[in-house]
Motif scaffolding. Structure first.
Motif, PDB file in Angstrom:
ATOM      1  N   LEU A 159      42.194  16.643  25.837  1.00  0.00           N
ATOM      2  CA  LEU A 159      43.305  17.360  26.458  1.00  0.00           C
ATOM      3  C   LEU A 159      43.337  17.094  27.962  1.00  0.00           C
ATOM      4  CD1 LEU A 159      42.893  20.787  24.601  1.00  0.00           C
ATOM      5  CD2 LEU A 159      44.592  19.009  24.133  1.00  0.00           C
ATOM      6  N   PRO A 160      44.518  17.132  28.577  1.00  0.00           N
ATOM      7  CA  PRO A 160      44.629  16.886  30.014  1.00  0.00           C
ATOM      8  C   PRO A 160      43.942  17.977  30.848  1.00  0.00           C
ATOM      9  CG  PRO A 160      46.793  16.807  28.958  1.00  0.00           C
ATOM     10  CD  PRO A 160      45.822  17.311  27.943  1.00  0.00           C
ATOM     11  N   LEU A 161      43.363  17.568  31.960  1.00  0.00           N
ATOM     12  CA  LEU A 161      42.638  18.483  32.843  1.00  0.00           C
ATOM     13  C   LEU A 161      43.497  19.663  33.292  1.00  0.00           C
ATOM     14  CD1 LEU A 161      40.188  19.255  34.598  1.00  0.00           C
ATOM     15  CD2 LEU A 161      41.077  17.688  36.335  1.00  0.00           C
ATOM     16  N   GLY A 162      44.704  19.391  33.762  1.00  0.00           N
ATOM     17  CA  GLY A 162      45.569  20.467  34.259  1.00  0.00           C
ATOM     18  C   GLY A 162      45.883  21.497  33.196  1.00  0.00           C
ATOM     19  N   LEU A 163      46.195  21.028  32.000  1.00  0.00           N
ATOM     20  CA  LEU A 163      46.500  21.928  30.892  1.00  0.00           C
ATOM     21  C   LEU A 163      45.288  22.773  30.536  1.00  0.00           C
ATOM     22  CD1 LEU A 163      48.584  21.407  27.823  1.00  0.00           C
ATOM     23  CD2 LEU A 163      46.181  21.905  27.456  1.00  0.00           C
ATOM     24  N   VAL A 164      44.128  22.133  30.428  1.00  0.00           N
ATOM     25  CA  VAL A 164      42.905  22.842  30.057  1.00  0.00           C
ATOM     26  C   VAL A 164      42.551  23.888  31.105  1.00  0.00           C
ATOM     27  CG1 VAL A 164      40.394  22.605  29.754  1.00  0.00           C
ATOM     28  CG2 VAL A 164      41.951  21.036  28.604  1.00  0.00           C
ATOM     29  N   TYR A 165      42.556  23.495  32.366  1.00  0.00           N
ATOM     30  CA  TYR A 165      42.128  24.431  33.401  1.00  0.00           C
ATOM     31  C   TYR A 165      43.118  25.577  33.568  1.00  0.00           C
ATOM     32  CZ  TYR A 165      39.921  26.422  37.414  1.00  0.00           C
ATOM     33  OH  TYR A 165      39.289  27.306  38.241  1.00  0.00           O
ATOM     34  N   ALA A 166      44.407  25.282  33.539  1.00  0.00           N
ATOM     35  CA  ALA A 166      45.405  26.346  33.671  1.00  0.00           C
ATOM     36  C   ALA A 166      45.323  27.319  32.503  1.00  0.00           C
ATOM     37  CB  ALA A 166      46.800  25.738  33.768  1.00  0.00           C
ATOM     38  N   THR A 167      45.140  26.804  31.303  1.00  0.00           N
ATOM     39  CA  THR A 167      45.028  27.678  30.130  1.00  0.00           C
ATOM     40  C   THR A 167      43.742  28.482  30.191  1.00  0.00           C
ATOM     41  OG1 THR A 167      46.298  26.085  28.827  1.00  0.00           O
ATOM     42  CG2 THR A 167      45.023  27.718  27.605  1.00  0.00           C
ATOM     43  N   TRP A 168      42.646  27.828  30.526  1.00  0.00           N
ATOM     44  CA  TRP A 168      41.344  28.499  30.613  1.00  0.00           C
ATOM     45  C   TRP A 168      41.375  29.621  31.642  1.00  0.00           C
ATOM     46  CZ3 TRP A 168      37.414  28.169  34.558  1.00  0.00           C
ATOM     47  CH2 TRP A 168      36.165  28.667  34.172  1.00  0.00           C
ATOM     48  N   SER A 169      41.873  29.313  32.824  1.00  0.00           N
ATOM     49  CA  SER A 169      41.863  30.326  33.878  1.00  0.00           C
ATOM     50  C   SER A 169      42.905  31.413  33.633  1.00  0.00           C
ATOM     51  CB  SER A 169      42.070  29.677  35.249  1.00  0.00           C
ATOM     52  OG  SER A 169      43.307  29.025  35.314  1.00  0.00           O
ATOM     53  N   GLY A 170      44.091  31.044  33.156  1.00  0.00           N
ATOM     54  CA  GLY A 170      45.145  32.036  32.926  1.00  0.00           C
ATOM     55  C   GLY A 170      44.840  32.974  31.776  1.00  0.00           C
ATOM     56  N   VAL A 171      44.493  32.418  30.635  1.00  0.00           N
ATOM     57  CA  VAL A 171      44.163  33.259  29.478  1.00  0.00           C
ATOM     58  C   VAL A 171      42.878  34.043  29.754  1.00  0.00           C
ATOM     59  CG1 VAL A 171      43.553  33.270  27.015  1.00  0.00           C
ATOM     60  CG2 VAL A 171      45.389  31.776  27.850  1.00  0.00           C
ATOM     61  N   GLY A 172      41.923  33.392  30.431  1.00  0.00           N
ATOM     62  CA  GLY A 172      40.696  34.092  30.805  1.00  0.00           C
ATOM     63  C   GLY A 172      40.975  35.277  31.712  1.00  0.00           C
ATOM     64  N   THR A 173      41.893  35.100  32.667  1.00  0.00           N
ATOM     65  CA  THR A 173      42.273  36.200  33.557  1.00  0.00           C
ATOM     66  C   THR A 173      42.880  37.349  32.771  1.00  0.00           C
ATOM     67  OG1 THR A 173      42.635  34.705  35.418  1.00  0.00           O
ATOM     68  CG2 THR A 173      43.759  36.834  35.500  1.00  0.00           C
ATOM     69  N   ILE A 174      43.809  37.041  31.885  1.00  0.00           N
ATOM     70  CA  ILE A 174      44.468  38.081  31.093  1.00  0.00           C
ATOM     71  C   ILE A 174      43.454  38.825  30.227  1.00  0.00           C
ATOM     72  CG2 ILE A 174      46.104  38.468  29.209  1.00  0.00           C
ATOM     73  CD1 ILE A 174      47.721  36.086  30.491  1.00  0.00           C
ATOM     74  N   LEU A 175      42.593  38.085  29.541  1.00  0.00           N
ATOM     75  CA  LEU A 175      41.601  38.739  28.673  1.00  0.00           C
ATOM     76  C   LEU A 175      40.572  39.529  29.479  1.00  0.00           C
ATOM     77  CD1 LEU A 175      41.005  36.013  25.933  1.00  0.00           C
ATOM     78  CD2 LEU A 175      42.360  38.117  25.775  1.00  0.00           C
ATOM     79  N   THR A 176      40.241  39.050  30.676  1.00  0.00           N
ATOM     80  CA  THR A 176      39.305  39.789  31.525  1.00  0.00           C
ATOM     81  C   THR A 176      39.930  41.097  32.003  1.00  0.00           C
ATOM     82  OG1 THR A 176      38.229  37.736  32.206  1.00  0.00           O
ATOM     83  CG2 THR A 176      37.864  39.650  33.604  1.00  0.00           C
ATOM     84  N   VAL A 177      41.207  41.064  32.351  1.00  0.00           N
ATOM     85  CA  VAL A 177      41.911  42.295  32.744  1.00  0.00           C
ATOM     86  C   VAL A 177      41.924  43.279  31.575  1.00  0.00           C
ATOM     87  CG1 VAL A 177      44.176  43.257  33.325  1.00  0.00           C
ATOM     88  CG2 VAL A 177      43.335  41.234  34.532  1.00  0.00           C
ATOM     89  N   LEU A 178      42.250  42.798  30.386  1.00  0.00           N
ATOM     90  CA  LEU A 178      42.284  43.678  29.211  1.00  0.00           C
ATOM     91  C   LEU A 178      40.892  44.221  28.884  1.00  0.00           C
ATOM     92  CD1 LEU A 178      44.801  41.684  26.970  1.00  0.00           C
ATOM     93  CD2 LEU A 178      45.245  43.746  28.340  1.00  0.00           C
ATOM     94  N   THR A 179      39.866  43.399  29.056  1.00  0.00           N
ATOM     95  CA  THR A 179      38.491  43.857  28.846  1.00  0.00           C
ATOM     96  C   THR A 179      38.135  44.935  29.853  1.00  0.00           C
ATOM     97  OG1 THR A 179      37.843  41.699  27.963  1.00  0.00           O
ATOM     98  CG2 THR A 179      36.070  43.111  28.779  1.00  0.00           C
ATOM     99  N   GLY A 180      38.526  44.745  31.105  1.00  0.00           N
ATOM    100  CA  GLY A 180      38.283  45.759  32.132  1.00  0.00           C
ATOM    101  C   GLY A 180      38.954  47.075  31.793  1.00  0.00           C
ATOM    102  N   MET A 181      40.159  46.993  31.256  1.00  0.00           N
ATOM    103  CA  MET A 181      40.865  48.220  30.858  1.00  0.00           C
ATOM    104  C   MET A 181      40.156  48.909  29.699  1.00  0.00           C
ATOM    105  SD  MET A 181      44.800  46.879  31.057  1.00  0.00           S
ATOM    106  CE  MET A 181      45.419  48.348  30.252  1.00  0.00           C
ATOM    107  N   TRP A 182      39.713  48.117  28.736  1.00  0.00           N
ATOM    108  CA  TRP A 182      39.124  48.669  27.518  1.00  0.00           C
ATOM    109  C   TRP A 182      37.708  49.188  27.756  1.00  0.00           C
ATOM    110  CZ3 TRP A 182      35.969  45.658  23.658  1.00  0.00           C
ATOM    111  CH2 TRP A 182      35.708  46.406  22.527  1.00  0.00           C
ATOM    112  N   ILE A 183      36.861  48.392  28.370  1.00  0.00           N
ATOM    113  CA  ILE A 183      35.451  48.768  28.520  1.00  0.00           C
ATOM    114  C   ILE A 183      35.211  49.641  29.740  1.00  0.00           C
ATOM    115  CG2 ILE A 183      33.117  47.863  28.925  1.00  0.00           C
ATOM    116  CD1 ILE A 183      33.868  45.469  27.189  1.00  0.00           C
ATOM    117  N   PHE A 184      35.827  49.282  30.863  1.00  0.00           N
ATOM    118  CA  PHE A 184      35.542  49.969  32.123  1.00  0.00           C
ATOM    119  C   PHE A 184      36.616  50.972  32.523  1.00  0.00           C
ATOM    120  CE2 PHE A 184      33.563  45.699  32.396  1.00  0.00           C
ATOM    121  CZ  PHE A 184      32.233  46.117  32.326  1.00  0.00           C
TER     122      PHE A 184
END
Length: 104
Positions: free
Chosen positions: A53-78
């Motif tokens: 997969l292309p670097l830009g696609l991988v990094y943007a997806t990794w960081s964007g989806v990771g950010t969203i899931l981290t925010v949701l985890t913060g809401m749920w756990i913390f």
């Protein structure tokens, strides 16, 4: 399989970020081990996804989806709170990630 590696990399990054919060400023050893394992596996899995997969696609997806899931985890756990602006920002991130992945 490439998107599977990317998805697993995202999960491990969210795990590592959660352990970062639980480490209490790197003062608790078990969460520190979780940080090392989480980020280590995240980067290894991301490297597998990058084989096809292309670097830009991988990094943007990794960081964007990771950010969203981290925010949701913060809401749920913390029990962290979100305002309207934060929800809007996450919506914009989702649209951007989808658009980027449709251009592959």
């Amino acid at each position: 399989m490439n998107y599977v590696w990317l998805g697993l990399a995202i999960v491990m990054e969210v795990f590592g970020s959660t352990m970062l919060k639980l480490s209490n400023g790197f003062t608790r050893w078990l969460p520190i081990a979780g940080i090392v394992l989480g980020y280590g596996f995240a980067f290894w899995l991301m490297s597998l996804a990058l084989k096809a997969l292309p670097l830009g696609l991988v990094y943007a997806t990794w960081s964007g989806v990771g950010t969203i899931l981290t925010v949701l985890t913060g809401m749920w756990i913390f029990k962290e709170k979100m305002n309207r602006q934060a929800w809007l920002g996450m919506g914009i991130l989702i649209v951007g990630i989808v658009m980027l992945n449709l251009t592959k």
